[in-house]
Each structure stands twice: as C-alpha cells, then as structure tokens.
Design a protein around this motif. Sequence first.
Motif, PDB file in Angstrom:
ATOM      1  N   ALA A  53      79.539 -26.661  25.219  1.00 25.97           N
ATOM      2  CA  ALA A  53      80.524 -27.662  25.620  1.00 25.97           C
ATOM      3  C   ALA A  53      81.203 -27.256  26.925  1.00 25.97           C
ATOM      4  O   ALA A  53      81.629 -26.113  27.081  1.00 25.97           O
ATOM      5  CB  ALA A  53      81.565 -27.821  24.523  1.00 25.97           C
ATOM      6  N   GLY A  54      81.273 -28.201  27.854  1.00 19.39           N
ATOM      7  CA  GLY A  54      81.947 -27.959  29.124  1.00 19.39           C
ATOM      8  C   GLY A  54      81.114 -27.277  30.176  1.00 19.39           C
ATOM      9  O   GLY A  54      81.519 -27.214  31.346  1.00 19.39           O
ATOM     10  N   VAL A  55      79.955 -26.743  29.809  1.00 19.04           N
ATOM     11  CA  VAL A  55      79.098 -26.043  30.774  1.00 19.04           C
ATOM     12  C   VAL A  55      78.324 -27.069  31.598  1.00 19.04           C
ATOM     13  O   VAL A  55      77.890 -28.105  31.088  1.00 19.04           O
ATOM     14  CB  VAL A  55      78.129 -25.089  30.046  1.00 19.04           C
ATOM     15  CG1 VAL A  55      77.148 -24.456  31.026  1.00 19.04           C
ATOM     16  CG2 VAL A  55      78.918 -24.014  29.299  1.00 19.04           C
ATOM     17  N   HIS A  56      78.122 -26.757  32.871  1.00 20.64           N
ATOM     18  CA  HIS A  56      77.453 -27.669  33.794  1.00 20.64           C
ATOM     19  C   HIS A  56      75.996 -27.249  34.032  1.00 20.64           C
ATOM     20  O   HIS A  56      75.594 -26.139  33.680  1.00 20.64           O
ATOM     21  CB  HIS A  56      78.181 -27.689  35.136  1.00 20.64           C
ATOM     22  CG  HIS A  56      79.676 -27.752  35.014  1.00 20.64           C
ATOM     23  ND1 HIS A  56      80.324 -28.839  34.495  1.00 20.64           N
ATOM     24  CD2 HIS A  56      80.647 -26.832  35.328  1.00 20.64           C
ATOM     25  CE1 HIS A  56      81.637 -28.614  34.510  1.00 20.64           C
ATOM     26  NE2 HIS A  56      81.854 -27.401  34.994  1.00 20.64           N
ATOM     27  N   ALA A  57      75.251 -28.134  34.650  1.00 26.20           N
ATOM     28  CA  ALA A  57      73.877 -27.803  35.047  1.00 26.20           C
ATOM     29  C   ALA A  57      73.597 -28.396  36.411  1.00 26.20           C
ATOM     30  O   ALA A  57      73.760 -29.610  36.608  1.00 26.20           O
ATOM     31  CB  ALA A  57      72.875 -28.338  34.033  1.00 26.20           C
ATOM     32  N   ARG A  58      73.209 -27.551  37.333  1.00 30.18           N
ATOM     33  CA  ARG A  58      72.730 -28.035  38.634  1.00 30.18           C
ATOM     34  C   ARG A  58      71.254 -28.401  38.539  1.00 30.18           C
ATOM     35  O   ARG A  58      70.747 -29.196  39.318  1.00 30.18           O
ATOM     36  CB  ARG A  58      72.937 -26.969  39.707  1.00 30.18           C
ATOM     37  CG  ARG A  58      74.399 -26.669  40.021  1.00 30.18           C
ATOM     38  CD  ARG A  58      74.520 -25.729  41.201  1.00 30.18           C
ATOM     39  NE  ARG A  58      75.890 -25.373  41.465  1.00 30.18           N
ATOM     40  CZ  ARG A  58      76.736 -26.102  42.201  1.00 30.18           C
ATOM     41  NH1 ARG A  58      76.316 -27.247  42.717  1.00 30.18           N
ATOM     42  NH2 ARG A  58      77.972 -25.696  42.411  1.00 30.18           N
ATOM     43  N   LYS A  59      70.560 -27.800  37.570  1.00 31.25           N
ATOM     44  CA  LYS A  59      69.159 -28.117  37.345  1.00 31.25           C
ATOM     45  C   LYS A  59      68.823 -27.898  35.880  1.00 31.25           C
ATOM     46  O   LYS A  59      68.712 -26.773  35.437  1.00 31.25           O
ATOM     47  CB  LYS A  59      68.247 -27.265  38.226  1.00 31.25           C
ATOM     48  CG  LYS A  59      66.760 -27.588  38.068  1.00 31.25           C
ATOM     49  CD  LYS A  59      65.907 -26.713  38.965  1.00 31.25           C
ATOM     50  CE  LYS A  59      64.434 -27.050  38.836  1.00 31.25           C
ATOM     51  NZ  LYS A  59      63.597 -26.175  39.705  1.00 31.25           N
ATOM     52  N   MET A  60      68.665 -28.974  35.153  1.00 32.22           N
ATOM     53  CA  MET A  60      68.182 -28.938  33.776  1.00 32.22           C
ATOM     54  C   MET A  60      66.819 -29.623  33.748  1.00 32.22           C
ATOM     55  O   MET A  60      66.596 -30.624  34.462  1.00 32.22           O
ATOM     56  CB  MET A  60      69.152 -29.645  32.832  1.00 32.22           C
ATOM     57  CG  MET A  60      68.605 -29.921  31.438  1.00 32.22           C
ATOM     58  SD  MET A  60      68.170 -28.445  30.501  1.00 32.22           S
ATOM     59  CE  MET A  60      69.743 -28.106  29.681  1.00 32.22           C
ATOM     60  N   ILE A  61      65.915 -29.091  32.948  1.00 34.39           N
ATOM     61  CA  ILE A  61      64.612 -29.705  32.762  1.00 34.39           C
ATOM     62  C   ILE A  61      64.491 -30.120  31.299  1.00 34.39           C
ATOM     63  O   ILE A  61      64.857 -29.375  30.394  1.00 34.39           O
ATOM     64  CB  ILE A  61      63.459 -28.738  33.101  1.00 34.39           C
ATOM     65  CG1 ILE A  61      63.581 -28.215  34.536  1.00 34.39           C
ATOM     66  CG2 ILE A  61      62.110 -29.428  32.885  1.00 34.39           C
ATOM     67  CD1 ILE A  61      63.346 -29.244  35.613  1.00 34.39           C
ATOM     68  N   ALA A  62      63.966 -31.315  31.070  1.00 32.42           N
ATOM     69  CA  ALA A  62      63.667 -31.769  29.718  1.00 32.42           C
ATOM     70  C   ALA A  62      62.318 -32.478  29.751  1.00 32.42           C
ATOM     71  O   ALA A  62      61.879 -32.946  30.808  1.00 32.42           O
ATOM     72  CB  ALA A  62      64.755 -32.713  29.208  1.00 32.42           C
ATOM     73  N   HIS A  63      61.654 -32.537  28.609  1.00 33.02           N
ATOM     74  CA  HIS A  63      60.389 -33.275  28.582  1.00 33.02           C
ATOM     75  C   HIS A  63      60.449 -34.405  27.565  1.00 33.02           C
ATOM     76  O   HIS A  63      61.224 -34.373  26.612  1.00 33.02           O
ATOM     77  CB  HIS A  63      59.197 -32.344  28.326  1.00 33.02           C
ATOM     78  CG  HIS A  63      59.007 -31.911  26.908  1.00 33.02           C
ATOM     79  ND1 HIS A  63      59.193 -30.612  26.473  1.00 33.02           N
ATOM     80  CD2 HIS A  63      58.633 -32.599  25.786  1.00 33.02           C
ATOM     81  CE1 HIS A  63      58.938 -30.524  25.187  1.00 33.02           C
ATOM     82  NE2 HIS A  63      58.609 -31.708  24.741  1.00 33.02           N
TER      83      HIS A  63
END
Length: 253
Positions: A53-63
């Motif tokens: 919770a509250g953490v950010h992502a500059r690059k997340m990958i999902a399939h």
Amino acid sequence: MSRFFITLAYNGKDYVGWQIQPNGESVQEVVQNALSIILRGEIVLVGAGRTDAGVHARKMIAHFDWNGIAFDPNDLVFKLNGFLPRDIAVYAIREVDARAHARFSASSRTYKYFITLRKDPFLFDLKYRIFYTPDIEKMNCCAQILKEYTDFTSFSKLHTDVKTNFCNITDAYWERVGEYDLVFTITADRFLRNMVRAIVGTLLEVGRGRLDENDFRRIIEAKDRRSAGTSAPGYGLYLHDIVYPEWVFQIGD
C-alpha cells in the motif's frame, strides 16, 4: 491464445497496493477492469510482483492472455490511457512468448527509495523526509554487506506465504542527489514483502550512528524481523525496473 506484457507506471498513494485485496482498491483491479471493458472480454492480469500500500512503480510489468479479436497494441495503449485514472499510465503492450510469465520469468528487479532532508509542500507524499543528515558512507558500507548474504528473513514481513526467504542481491548503494536528497538503489532476483523498506529503515539507523557494521551483520544473521529497524514509509519506495531474458520477446522462435 496469445500472451501480452503490459508496461505501466502508477502513483500508489490511493491504492492498497498492486494486488487485488478485499479492503480497498488495487492497481491490478483498476487496470484489469479497464482492459476487460475495452477488449470486451474477461481479462486476468498477473503482475511481476506485489507492491505494498502506498508504494509507487515507475515500471511495472504484468501479463494477460487473449484469444479474441486481434487488436493494435498502440491503439490499446491509447484507449487505456484515456480510460484509466490520472495516477496510472500505460506505456506499452507487447506480445511475448507464450511461456513467458511476468513474475517467474523476470531475471532481476530494481527498487529505489527516495529521501529528502528538506520540507517540500509539493513532494511530501513522494519522498520520505528525515530531520537529520545521515552518514552516507557508513550506510554504503553496510549496504555492500547485503551482497554477502542470501537469507533475508530479518527484513521480511512476518507470516507471509512465501516458501523461501532467499534472495540474491547484486547491487545496493546510496547516492546524494543535489543538496537535499538521498536515493537508495537495490537490485535482486526477487524481493520479500516489506524487504526494501525494512532494509532502508535499518540502514538509516546505521546513518544515525545507532548501529555499526557488526550490528548490521548480527541483524541479518539473526533471521528475526524483530532484530531489524522500523520499516521506512511506503510512499518513498518505487519499483524502478524489471529485466527479462531475451527469449521472452522472441515470438515464434
């Protein structure tokens, strides 16, 4: 059935994390619903990892898998960005090898933690403000010690469902950015829940002179979360990069 990787970024402030949970809205839920509506079919997203919770992502990958009517990836990116809220952005959608898995095929992940020494009315929920100047050299000495170990139970959230607390850390260091900011960068093949935040909180204790290198080793070797420092807040943490082997992107080979 074709498999696609979706590359996205998000500000995690208003979400319970990446993964769908019963106690609030998640990033996975929002993006999954948007894809399902636009493609007019049920989509199940599988993320490269679980951000808290509250953490950010500059690059997340999902399939996700799709066997419906063919779509143009660039057009789908455009439609998604028009549909999604302003705190989630999709950068790319790319077909990958059918065996590729967003989580299990990743060879490394990199997180960054941002700290500031100055009060900033615009970035207060994107960087962790501290009220002292830590000794960055001492913190870097202890950060290097992390690469000598593989069992990080002392930095893992208790009572998780993971089968092992072993991780291979290949890089970990602090650097100054400008006059007021510090950034911690860490790369590993995998991370445990709460691991980076617990490491940051403990290294800050080193920076304040409350722990030395011997103390830091004892904390790791204790394999006990209670021996480590308090976790740093989630809002200073960013999933920065995820790396995959080349075969993932070689379609039809």
